[in-house]
Design an enzyme around this catalytic site. Sequence first.
Site, PDB file in Angstrom:
ATOM      1  N   GLU A  93      34.243  65.834  28.309  1.00  0.00           N
ATOM      2  CA  GLU A  93      33.822  64.470  28.594  1.00  0.00           C
ATOM      3  C   GLU A  93      34.576  63.827  29.772  1.00  0.00           C
ATOM      4  O   GLU A  93      35.409  62.928  29.581  1.00  0.00           O
ATOM      5  CB  GLU A  93      33.964  63.618  27.323  1.00  0.00           C
ATOM      6  CG  GLU A  93      33.123  64.150  26.184  1.00  0.00           C
ATOM      7  CD  GLU A  93      33.187  63.292  24.905  1.00  0.00           C
ATOM      8  OE1 GLU A  93      34.025  62.383  24.842  1.00  0.00           O
ATOM      9  OE2 GLU A  93      32.386  63.536  23.995  1.00  0.00           O
TER      10      GLU A  93
ATOM     11  N   GLU B  40      28.311  68.309  21.141  1.00  0.00           N
ATOM     12  CA  GLU B  40      28.809  67.365  20.123  1.00  0.00           C
ATOM     13  C   GLU B  40      27.688  66.429  19.736  1.00  0.00           C
ATOM     14  O   GLU B  40      26.974  65.893  20.604  1.00  0.00           O
ATOM     15  CB  GLU B  40      29.946  66.479  20.651  1.00  0.00           C
ATOM     16  CG  GLU B  40      31.288  67.121  20.667  1.00  0.00           C
ATOM     17  CD  GLU B  40      32.390  66.153  21.118  1.00  0.00           C
ATOM     18  OE1 GLU B  40      32.275  64.927  20.894  1.00  0.00           O
ATOM     19  OE2 GLU B  40      33.360  66.649  21.705  1.00  0.00           O
TER      20      GLU B  40
HETATM   21  O1  IFM Z   1      36.250  62.134  18.487  1.00  0.00           O
HETATM   22  C1  IFM Z   1      35.543  62.126  19.687  1.00  0.00           C
HETATM   23  C2  IFM Z   1      35.808  63.391  20.457  1.00  0.00           C
HETATM   24  O2  IFM Z   1      37.156  63.561  20.719  1.00  0.00           O
HETATM   25  C3  IFM Z   1      35.066  63.373  21.772  1.00  0.00           C
HETATM   26  N1  IFM Z   1      33.688  63.013  21.624  1.00  0.00           N
HETATM   27  C4  IFM Z   1      33.358  61.895  20.794  1.00  0.00           C
HETATM   28  C5  IFM Z   1      34.064  62.007  19.451  1.00  0.00           C
HETATM   29  C6  IFM Z   1      33.697  60.781  18.576  1.00  0.00           C
HETATM   30  O3  IFM Z   1      34.147  59.621  19.176  1.00  0.00           O
END
Ligand code: IFM
Length: 441
Positions: free
Chosen positions: A168, A353
Amino acid sequence: MLRHTRADFPEGFLFGTATSAYQIEGHEHGGAGRTQWDDFAATPGNVVGAENGARACDHFNKWPQDLDLISDAGLDVYRFSLSWARVMPEGIGPANPEGLDFYDRLVDGMLERGLKPAATLYHWELPSPLLDKGGWRNRDIAKWFADYTYTVMSTLGDRIWSAAPINEPWCVGWLSHFMGHHAPGLRDIRATARAMHHVCLAHGEAIGAMRSLGMDNLGAVFNFEYAQPADDTPDAALAAQRYDGIYNRWFRSGIFKGEYPEDVLEGLGLHMPANWQDDFATITAPLDWCGLNYYTRKLISPAPNEPWPHYTEGAGDLLKTQVGWEIYPEGLFHFLTDTASNYTGDLPLYVTENGMAWPDTPGVPDEARIAYLDAHLGAVLHAIEAGVPVKGYYIWSLMDNYEWAHGYGPRFGLVHVDYDSLQRTPKASYEALKAALRKNG
Ligand code: IFM
Protein backbone atom coordinates in the site's frame (compact mmCIF):
# COMPACT_ATOMS: atom_id res chain seq x y z
CA MET A 1 -22.79 -20.13 5.18
CA LEU A 2 -21.07 -18.48 2.24
CA ARG A 3 -23.17 -18.51 -0.91
CA HIS A 4 -20.07 -18.50 -3.10
CA THR A 5 -17.80 -21.53 -2.99
CA ARG A 6 -14.59 -22.63 -4.63
CA ALA A 7 -16.63 -24.44 -7.27
CA ASP A 8 -17.96 -21.10 -8.59
CA PHE A 9 -14.45 -19.94 -9.52
CA PRO A 10 -12.25 -20.98 -12.44
CA GLU A 11 -9.97 -23.99 -11.99
CA GLY A 12 -6.77 -22.92 -10.23
CA PHE A 13 -8.23 -19.78 -8.63
CA LEU A 14 -6.35 -19.25 -5.35
CA PHE A 15 -7.79 -18.39 -1.97
CA GLY A 16 -5.58 -16.96 0.72
CA THR A 17 -5.34 -14.90 3.84
CA ALA A 18 -3.04 -12.00 4.70
CA THR A 19 -1.29 -10.64 7.79
CA SER A 20 1.67 -8.37 8.44
CA ALA A 21 4.72 -8.70 10.65
CA TYR A 22 4.33 -5.83 13.11
CA GLN A 23 0.61 -6.45 13.49
CA ILE A 24 0.96 -10.06 14.70
CA GLU A 25 4.53 -11.16 15.49
CA GLY A 26 5.34 -9.49 18.80
CA HIS A 27 8.19 -7.16 18.02
CA GLU A 28 9.86 -7.53 21.43
CA HIS A 29 11.04 -11.03 20.54
CA GLY A 30 14.03 -12.23 18.56
CA GLY A 31 16.40 -9.25 18.59
CA ALA A 32 14.36 -6.97 16.31
CA GLY A 33 15.42 -3.32 16.15
CA ARG A 34 13.27 -0.34 17.08
CA THR A 35 10.80 0.88 14.45
CA GLN A 36 8.99 4.08 13.58
CA TRP A 37 5.77 2.48 14.89
CA ASP A 38 7.31 1.98 18.36
CA ASP A 39 8.20 5.68 18.39
CA PHE A 40 4.89 6.86 16.92
CA ALA A 41 2.87 4.81 19.45
CA ALA A 42 4.99 6.15 22.32
CA THR A 43 4.00 9.71 21.43
CA PRO A 44 0.73 10.77 23.10
CA GLY A 45 -2.31 11.13 20.87
CA ASN A 46 -1.11 9.02 17.94
CA VAL A 47 -2.46 5.55 18.78
CA VAL A 48 -5.53 4.61 20.80
CA GLY A 49 -4.27 3.67 24.27
CA ALA A 50 -0.68 4.24 23.07
CA GLU A 51 -0.71 0.53 22.16
CA ASN A 52 2.14 -0.92 20.12
CA GLY A 53 3.21 -4.18 18.50
CA ALA A 54 5.62 -5.33 21.23
CA ARG A 55 3.48 -8.36 22.14
CA ALA A 56 0.74 -8.39 19.46
CA CYS A 57 -0.46 -11.98 18.87
CA ASP A 58 2.92 -13.54 19.72
CA HIS A 59 2.99 -15.12 16.28
CA PHE A 60 6.79 -15.19 16.71
CA ASN A 61 6.27 -18.14 19.06
CA LYS A 62 2.84 -19.38 18.02
CA TRP A 63 3.41 -19.51 14.26
CA PRO A 64 3.05 -23.32 13.90
CA GLN A 65 -0.46 -23.13 15.33
CA ASP A 66 -1.28 -20.13 13.10
CA LEU A 67 -0.08 -21.93 9.97
CA ASP A 68 -2.18 -24.94 10.99
CA LEU A 69 -5.23 -22.65 11.13
CA ILE A 70 -4.52 -21.47 7.59
CA SER A 71 -4.05 -24.93 6.15
CA ASP A 72 -6.98 -26.42 8.11
CA ALA A 73 -9.23 -23.80 6.50
CA GLY A 74 -8.25 -25.19 3.10
CA LEU A 75 -6.58 -21.94 1.99
CA ASP A 76 -3.94 -22.07 -0.74
CA VAL A 77 -1.83 -18.94 -0.13
CA TYR A 78 -0.46 -17.21 2.94
CA ARG A 79 0.38 -13.56 2.29
CA PHE A 80 2.73 -12.49 5.11
CA SER A 81 5.27 -9.71 5.52
CA LEU A 82 8.82 -9.53 6.77
CA SER A 83 9.94 -6.93 9.25
CA TRP A 84 12.91 -4.94 8.00
CA ALA A 85 13.92 -4.15 11.60
CA ARG A 86 13.77 -7.84 12.57
CA VAL A 87 16.09 -8.78 9.73
CA MET A 88 18.35 -5.70 9.98
CA PRO A 89 17.92 -3.98 13.35
CA GLU A 90 19.73 -0.84 12.14
CA GLY A 91 18.05 -0.86 8.74
CA ILE A 92 21.43 -1.16 7.06
CA GLY A 93 24.46 -3.26 7.92
CA PRO A 94 24.60 -6.68 9.50
CA ALA A 95 21.58 -8.99 9.49
CA ASN A 96 20.15 -10.40 12.71
CA PRO A 97 20.55 -14.19 12.38
CA GLU A 98 17.65 -14.83 14.75
CA GLY A 99 15.38 -12.74 12.53
CA LEU A 100 16.39 -14.49 9.33
CA ASP A 101 16.06 -17.88 11.04
CA PHE A 102 12.53 -17.04 12.10
CA TYR A 103 11.44 -16.34 8.52
CA ASP A 104 13.35 -19.35 7.28
CA ARG A 105 11.39 -21.65 9.61
CA LEU A 106 8.14 -19.84 8.83
CA VAL A 107 8.54 -20.32 5.07
CA ASP A 108 9.48 -23.98 5.52
CA GLY A 109 6.44 -24.35 7.77
CA MET A 110 4.23 -23.01 4.97
CA LEU A 111 5.71 -25.38 2.41
CA GLU A 112 5.35 -28.36 4.76
CA ARG A 113 1.64 -27.56 4.99
CA GLY A 114 1.21 -27.10 1.24
CA LEU A 115 0.74 -23.31 1.51
CA LYS A 116 2.15 -20.95 -1.09
CA PRO A 117 4.31 -18.28 0.61
CA ALA A 118 3.42 -14.79 -0.71
CA ALA A 119 5.93 -12.37 0.81
CA THR A 120 5.72 -8.61 1.25
CA LEU A 121 9.00 -6.96 2.13
CA TYR A 122 7.71 -3.75 3.69
CA HIS A 123 4.51 -3.36 5.65
CA TRP A 124 5.36 -0.10 7.41
CA GLU A 125 7.66 -0.82 10.36
CA LEU A 126 10.60 1.27 9.14
CA PRO A 127 13.68 0.80 11.35
CA SER A 128 14.00 3.93 13.53
CA PRO A 129 17.65 4.59 12.59
CA LEU A 130 16.51 5.05 8.99
CA LEU A 131 13.88 7.56 10.06
CA ASP A 132 16.72 9.46 11.75
CA LYS A 133 18.23 9.74 8.26
CA GLY A 134 14.98 11.10 6.82
CA GLY A 135 13.14 7.83 6.14
CA TRP A 136 11.04 7.94 2.97
CA ARG A 137 12.07 11.57 2.36
CA ASN A 138 15.63 10.48 1.67
CA ARG A 139 16.30 9.17 -1.83
CA ASP A 140 18.88 6.76 -0.38
CA ILE A 141 16.03 4.69 1.01
CA ALA A 142 15.69 3.05 -2.40
CA LYS A 143 19.21 1.60 -2.08
CA TRP A 144 18.81 0.69 1.60
CA PHE A 145 15.60 -1.12 0.72
CA ALA A 146 17.19 -2.95 -2.22
CA ASP A 147 20.04 -4.11 0.06
CA TYR A 148 17.59 -5.39 2.66
CA THR A 149 15.59 -7.12 -0.09
CA TYR A 150 18.71 -8.75 -1.46
CA THR A 151 19.76 -9.98 2.00
CA VAL A 152 16.36 -11.49 2.77
CA MET A 153 15.79 -13.05 -0.61
CA SER A 154 19.32 -14.51 -0.81
CA THR A 155 18.14 -16.72 2.04
CA LEU A 156 14.44 -17.20 1.28
CA GLY A 157 14.01 -16.40 -2.40
CA ASP A 158 14.30 -19.99 -3.62
CA ARG A 159 11.21 -20.96 -1.58
CA ILE A 160 9.00 -17.89 -2.03
CA TRP A 161 6.02 -18.40 -4.34
CA SER A 162 5.36 -14.70 -4.95
CA ALA A 163 6.80 -11.43 -3.66
CA ALA A 164 5.86 -7.76 -3.59
CA PRO A 165 8.16 -5.05 -2.31
CA ILE A 166 5.81 -2.60 -0.56
CA ASN A 167 2.34 -2.89 0.90
CA GLU A 168 0.00 0.00 0.00
CA PRO A 169 2.29 2.79 -1.21
CA TRP A 170 -0.53 5.32 -0.64
CA CYS A 171 -0.32 4.63 3.09
CA VAL A 172 3.46 5.01 3.05
CA GLY A 173 3.32 8.27 1.09
CA TRP A 174 0.07 10.11 1.72
CA LEU A 175 -1.44 8.72 4.93
CA SER A 176 1.88 8.92 6.79
CA HIS A 177 3.38 12.15 5.41
CA PHE A 178 0.39 14.32 4.39
CA MET A 179 -2.43 13.23 6.70
CA GLY A 180 -0.15 12.28 9.60
CA HIS A 181 -2.35 9.36 10.64
CA HIS A 182 0.41 6.76 10.42
CA ALA A 183 4.07 6.78 11.43
CA PRO A 184 6.05 8.98 11.15
CA GLY A 185 3.00 11.23 11.55
CA LEU A 186 4.11 14.08 9.30
CA ARG A 187 1.75 16.66 7.78
CA ASP A 188 4.02 18.19 5.21
CA ILE A 189 3.50 18.46 1.46
CA ARG A 190 7.20 18.49 0.55
CA ALA A 191 7.85 15.35 2.59
CA THR A 192 4.78 13.80 0.95
CA ALA A 193 5.91 14.46 -2.62
CA ARG A 194 9.28 12.93 -1.86
CA ALA A 195 7.83 9.90 -0.09
CA MET A 196 5.30 9.36 -2.92
CA HIS A 197 8.16 9.23 -5.41
CA HIS A 198 10.78 7.39 -3.34
CA VAL A 199 8.34 4.62 -2.52
CA CYS A 200 7.99 4.00 -6.28
CA LEU A 201 11.75 4.12 -6.76
CA ALA A 202 12.32 1.72 -3.85
CA HIS A 203 9.75 -0.63 -5.37
CA GLY A 204 11.65 -0.65 -8.67
CA GLU A 205 15.06 -1.15 -7.01
CA ALA A 206 13.72 -4.06 -4.95
CA ILE A 207 12.25 -5.70 -8.05
CA GLY A 208 15.68 -5.36 -9.67
CA ALA A 209 17.36 -6.95 -6.62
CA MET A 210 14.97 -9.92 -6.71
CA ARG A 211 15.33 -10.39 -10.48
CA SER A 212 19.12 -10.44 -10.03
CA LEU A 213 18.58 -13.44 -7.74
CA GLY A 214 16.56 -15.19 -10.45
CA MET A 215 13.20 -14.77 -8.70
CA ASP A 216 9.92 -14.63 -10.57
CA ASN A 217 6.24 -14.09 -9.78
CA LEU A 218 6.97 -10.55 -8.57
CA GLY A 219 4.26 -7.92 -8.22
CA ALA A 220 3.03 -4.77 -6.51
CA VAL A 221 0.23 -4.31 -3.98
CA PHE A 222 -1.84 -1.12 -4.15
CA ASN A 223 -4.77 -0.03 -2.02
CA PHE A 224 -7.86 1.66 -3.42
CA GLU A 225 -10.83 3.67 -2.21
CA TYR A 226 -13.76 4.43 -4.45
CA ALA A 227 -14.10 8.23 -4.67
CA GLN A 228 -17.75 9.20 -4.94
CA PRO A 229 -18.64 12.89 -5.44
CA ALA A 230 -20.75 13.95 -2.43
CA ASP A 231 -23.33 15.63 -4.73
CA ASP A 232 -24.03 16.22 -8.44
CA THR A 233 -22.12 19.50 -8.78
CA PRO A 234 -19.15 19.79 -11.16
CA ASP A 235 -17.03 20.96 -8.21
CA ALA A 236 -17.74 17.76 -6.29
CA ALA A 237 -16.90 15.73 -9.40
CA LEU A 238 -13.56 17.55 -9.69
CA ALA A 239 -12.78 17.08 -6.01
CA ALA A 240 -13.51 13.34 -6.28
CA GLN A 241 -11.30 13.14 -9.37
CA ARG A 242 -8.44 14.72 -7.41
CA TYR A 243 -8.95 12.27 -4.55
CA ASP A 244 -8.96 9.42 -7.05
CA GLY A 245 -5.74 10.70 -8.63
CA ILE A 246 -3.85 10.84 -5.36
CA TYR A 247 -5.19 7.60 -3.93
CA ASN A 248 -5.88 5.34 -6.89
CA ARG A 249 -3.96 6.57 -9.96
CA TRP A 250 -0.57 7.93 -8.83
CA PHE A 251 1.13 4.63 -8.02
CA ARG A 252 -0.43 2.48 -10.76
CA SER A 253 0.41 5.17 -13.26
CA GLY A 254 4.01 5.53 -12.07
CA ILE A 255 4.69 1.81 -11.97
CA PHE A 256 2.80 0.65 -15.09
CA LYS A 257 2.99 3.72 -17.34
CA GLY A 258 6.10 5.57 -16.26
CA GLU A 259 4.28 8.84 -15.61
CA TYR A 260 2.40 10.52 -12.78
CA PRO A 261 -1.12 11.94 -13.29
CA GLU A 262 -1.14 15.61 -14.29
CA ASP A 263 -3.97 16.45 -11.90
CA VAL A 264 -1.83 15.30 -8.97
CA LEU A 265 1.36 16.94 -10.21
CA GLU A 266 -0.59 20.22 -10.12
CA GLY A 267 -0.25 20.04 -6.36
CA LEU A 268 2.86 17.94 -5.80
CA GLY A 269 4.98 19.03 -8.77
CA LEU A 270 6.58 21.96 -6.96
CA HIS A 271 7.72 19.70 -4.14
CA MET A 272 9.13 16.78 -6.09
CA PRO A 273 12.81 15.80 -5.71
CA ALA A 274 15.23 16.87 -8.45
CA ASN A 275 15.18 14.88 -11.70
CA TRP A 276 12.36 12.61 -10.62
CA GLN A 277 11.44 11.99 -14.27
CA ASP A 278 14.74 10.12 -14.75
CA ASP A 279 13.74 7.37 -12.34
CA PHE A 280 10.94 5.84 -14.39
CA ALA A 281 13.23 3.34 -16.10
CA THR A 282 13.76 1.76 -12.65
CA ILE A 283 10.20 2.28 -11.42
CA THR A 284 8.59 0.55 -14.40
CA ALA A 285 10.53 -2.70 -14.00
CA PRO A 286 8.20 -5.34 -15.55
CA LEU A 287 5.94 -7.19 -13.12
CA ASP A 288 4.24 -10.58 -13.18
CA TRP A 289 1.05 -9.61 -11.35
CA CYS A 290 -0.77 -6.74 -9.70
CA GLY A 291 -2.39 -6.88 -6.24
CA LEU A 292 -5.41 -4.86 -5.16
CA ASN A 293 -6.36 -4.18 -1.54
CA TYR A 294 -9.91 -2.91 -1.29
CA TYR A 295 -12.22 -2.09 1.61
CA THR A 296 -14.51 0.92 1.12
CA ARG A 297 -15.59 4.13 -0.61
CA LYS A 298 -15.50 7.80 0.46
CA LEU A 299 -17.81 10.71 -0.33
CA ILE A 300 -15.75 13.66 -1.49
CA SER A 301 -16.76 17.32 -1.23
CA PRO A 302 -14.96 20.40 -2.55
CA ALA A 303 -13.13 22.59 0.00
CA PRO A 304 -12.27 25.68 -2.06
CA ASN A 305 -10.99 27.65 0.92
CA GLU A 306 -8.49 24.99 1.90
CA PRO A 307 -5.08 24.61 0.22
CA TRP A 308 -4.62 21.96 -2.50
CA PRO A 309 -6.06 19.29 -2.84
CA HIS A 310 -9.16 21.36 -1.96
CA TYR A 311 -11.38 18.53 -0.77
CA THR A 312 -12.83 16.98 2.36
CA GLU A 313 -13.78 13.35 2.74
CA GLY A 314 -16.75 11.85 4.53
CA ALA A 315 -18.98 8.80 4.70
CA GLY A 316 -22.47 8.20 3.33
CA ASP A 317 -25.24 6.13 4.84
CA LEU A 318 -24.34 2.61 3.71
CA LEU A 319 -23.79 -0.03 6.38
CA LYS A 320 -20.46 0.62 8.16
CA THR A 321 -17.83 -1.64 9.67
CA GLN A 322 -16.30 -1.26 13.15
CA VAL A 323 -13.87 1.35 11.81
CA GLY A 324 -16.65 3.37 10.15
CA TRP A 325 -15.92 2.19 6.61
CA GLU A 326 -18.95 1.92 4.35
CA ILE A 327 -19.49 -1.47 2.72
CA TYR A 328 -19.42 -0.95 -1.04
CA PRO A 329 -18.50 -4.09 -3.04
CA GLU A 330 -19.23 -2.32 -6.35
CA GLY A 331 -15.95 -0.47 -5.78
CA LEU A 332 -14.00 -3.73 -5.98
CA PHE A 333 -15.56 -4.54 -9.35
CA HIS A 334 -14.71 -1.02 -10.50
CA PHE A 335 -11.03 -1.24 -9.56
CA LEU A 336 -10.54 -4.72 -11.00
CA THR A 337 -11.98 -3.70 -14.36
CA ASP A 338 -10.30 -0.28 -14.32
CA THR A 339 -6.88 -1.80 -13.53
CA ALA A 340 -7.11 -4.38 -16.31
CA SER A 341 -8.52 -1.93 -18.87
CA ASN A 342 -6.24 1.02 -18.18
CA TYR A 343 -3.02 -0.31 -16.68
CA THR A 344 -2.29 -4.03 -16.72
CA GLY A 345 -4.10 -5.71 -19.64
CA ASP A 346 -3.65 -9.47 -19.41
CA LEU A 347 -1.45 -9.42 -16.30
CA PRO A 348 -2.89 -11.62 -13.51
CA LEU A 349 -4.68 -9.63 -10.82
CA TYR A 350 -5.05 -10.73 -7.21
CA VAL A 351 -7.26 -9.24 -4.54
CA THR A 352 -4.46 -9.18 -1.99
CA GLU A 353 -6.59 -7.81 0.88
CA ASN A 354 -10.31 -7.57 1.57
CA GLY A 355 -12.19 -7.99 4.82
CA MET A 356 -13.93 -6.14 7.62
CA ALA A 357 -13.56 -5.13 11.23
CA TRP A 358 -16.45 -6.06 13.49
CA PRO A 359 -16.75 -6.06 17.31
CA ASP A 360 -16.74 -9.87 17.48
CA THR A 361 -17.28 -11.89 20.64
CA PRO A 362 -16.33 -15.58 20.73
CA GLY A 363 -19.41 -17.77 20.44
CA VAL A 364 -21.46 -15.11 18.63
CA PRO A 365 -21.53 -15.85 14.88
CA ASP A 366 -19.99 -13.05 12.81
CA GLU A 367 -22.72 -13.04 10.18
CA ALA A 368 -21.77 -9.51 9.12
CA ARG A 369 -18.32 -10.70 8.03
CA ILE A 370 -19.77 -13.67 6.17
CA ALA A 371 -22.09 -11.31 4.27
CA TYR A 372 -19.19 -8.92 3.54
CA LEU A 373 -17.02 -11.71 2.13
CA ASP A 374 -19.89 -13.08 0.06
CA ALA A 375 -20.65 -9.68 -1.45
CA HIS A 376 -17.01 -9.08 -2.37
CA LEU A 377 -16.54 -12.60 -3.75
CA GLY A 378 -19.58 -11.80 -5.89
CA ALA A 379 -17.82 -8.67 -7.18
CA VAL A 380 -14.74 -10.76 -8.06
CA LEU A 381 -16.88 -13.29 -9.94
CA HIS A 382 -18.59 -10.45 -11.77
CA ALA A 383 -15.19 -9.11 -12.85
CA ILE A 384 -14.06 -12.57 -14.00
CA GLU A 385 -17.25 -12.89 -16.05
CA ALA A 386 -16.44 -9.51 -17.59
CA GLY A 387 -13.10 -10.93 -18.75
CA VAL A 388 -10.79 -9.55 -16.04
CA PRO A 389 -7.94 -12.00 -15.29
CA VAL A 390 -8.43 -12.22 -11.51
CA LYS A 391 -6.47 -15.21 -10.23
CA GLY A 392 -6.89 -15.07 -6.45
CA TYR A 393 -8.59 -13.54 -3.44
CA TYR A 394 -6.95 -13.12 -0.01
CA ILE A 395 -8.84 -12.20 3.14
CA TRP A 396 -7.62 -9.62 5.61
CA SER A 397 -6.99 -11.04 8.07
CA LEU A 398 -6.20 -14.48 9.44
CA MET A 399 -6.67 -13.30 13.03
CA ASP A 400 -7.47 -10.18 15.03
CA ASN A 401 -4.37 -8.02 15.34
CA TYR A 402 -2.82 -4.59 15.89
CA GLU A 403 -4.80 -2.18 13.74
CA TRP A 404 -2.17 0.60 13.72
CA ALA A 405 -3.47 3.94 15.04
CA HIS A 406 -6.67 2.20 16.23
CA GLY A 407 -4.69 -0.14 18.50
CA TYR A 408 -6.19 -3.55 19.27
CA GLY A 409 -9.87 -2.45 19.20
CA PRO A 410 -10.92 -3.27 15.62
CA ARG A 411 -11.22 -6.99 14.98
CA PHE A 412 -10.49 -7.96 11.36
CA GLY A 413 -9.78 -11.66 11.95
CA LEU A 414 -11.33 -14.88 10.74
CA VAL A 415 -9.95 -16.09 14.06
CA HIS A 416 -10.62 -14.32 17.37
CA VAL A 417 -7.61 -13.52 19.56
CA ASP A 418 -7.95 -13.07 23.31
CA TYR A 419 -5.23 -10.51 23.97
CA ASP A 420 -4.76 -11.66 27.59
CA SER A 421 -4.41 -15.41 27.08
CA LEU A 422 -3.49 -15.10 23.37
CA GLN A 423 -5.89 -17.95 22.73
CA ARG A 424 -7.08 -18.27 19.12
CA THR A 425 -10.75 -19.14 18.49
CA PRO A 426 -12.00 -19.58 14.92
CA LYS A 427 -15.08 -17.46 14.20
CA ALA A 428 -18.17 -18.55 12.24
CA SER A 429 -16.69 -16.82 9.16
CA TYR A 430 -13.63 -19.10 9.41
CA GLU A 431 -15.88 -22.17 9.51
CA ALA A 432 -18.02 -20.84 6.64
CA LEU A 433 -14.91 -20.24 4.55
CA LYS A 434 -13.59 -23.70 5.33
CA ALA A 435 -16.86 -25.27 4.16
CA ALA A 436 -16.91 -23.12 1.02
CA LEU A 437 -13.35 -24.04 0.09
CA ARG A 438 -14.04 -27.74 0.49
CA LYS A 439 -16.88 -27.59 -2.04
CA ASN A 440 -14.71 -28.11 -5.06
CA GLY A 441 -17.32 -29.34 -7.49
O1 IFM B 1 -4.63 -3.62 8.88
C1 IFM B 1 -4.51 -3.01 7.64
C2 IFM B 1 -3.33 -3.56 6.90
O2 IFM B 1 -2.15 -3.39 7.61
C3 IFM B 1 -3.18 -2.88 5.56
N1 IFM B 1 -4.41 -2.84 4.82
C4 IFM B 1 -5.60 -2.45 5.50
C5 IFM B 1 -5.74 -3.23 6.80
C6 IFM B 1 -7.04 -2.78 7.53
O3 IFM B 1 -6.96 -1.45 7.86
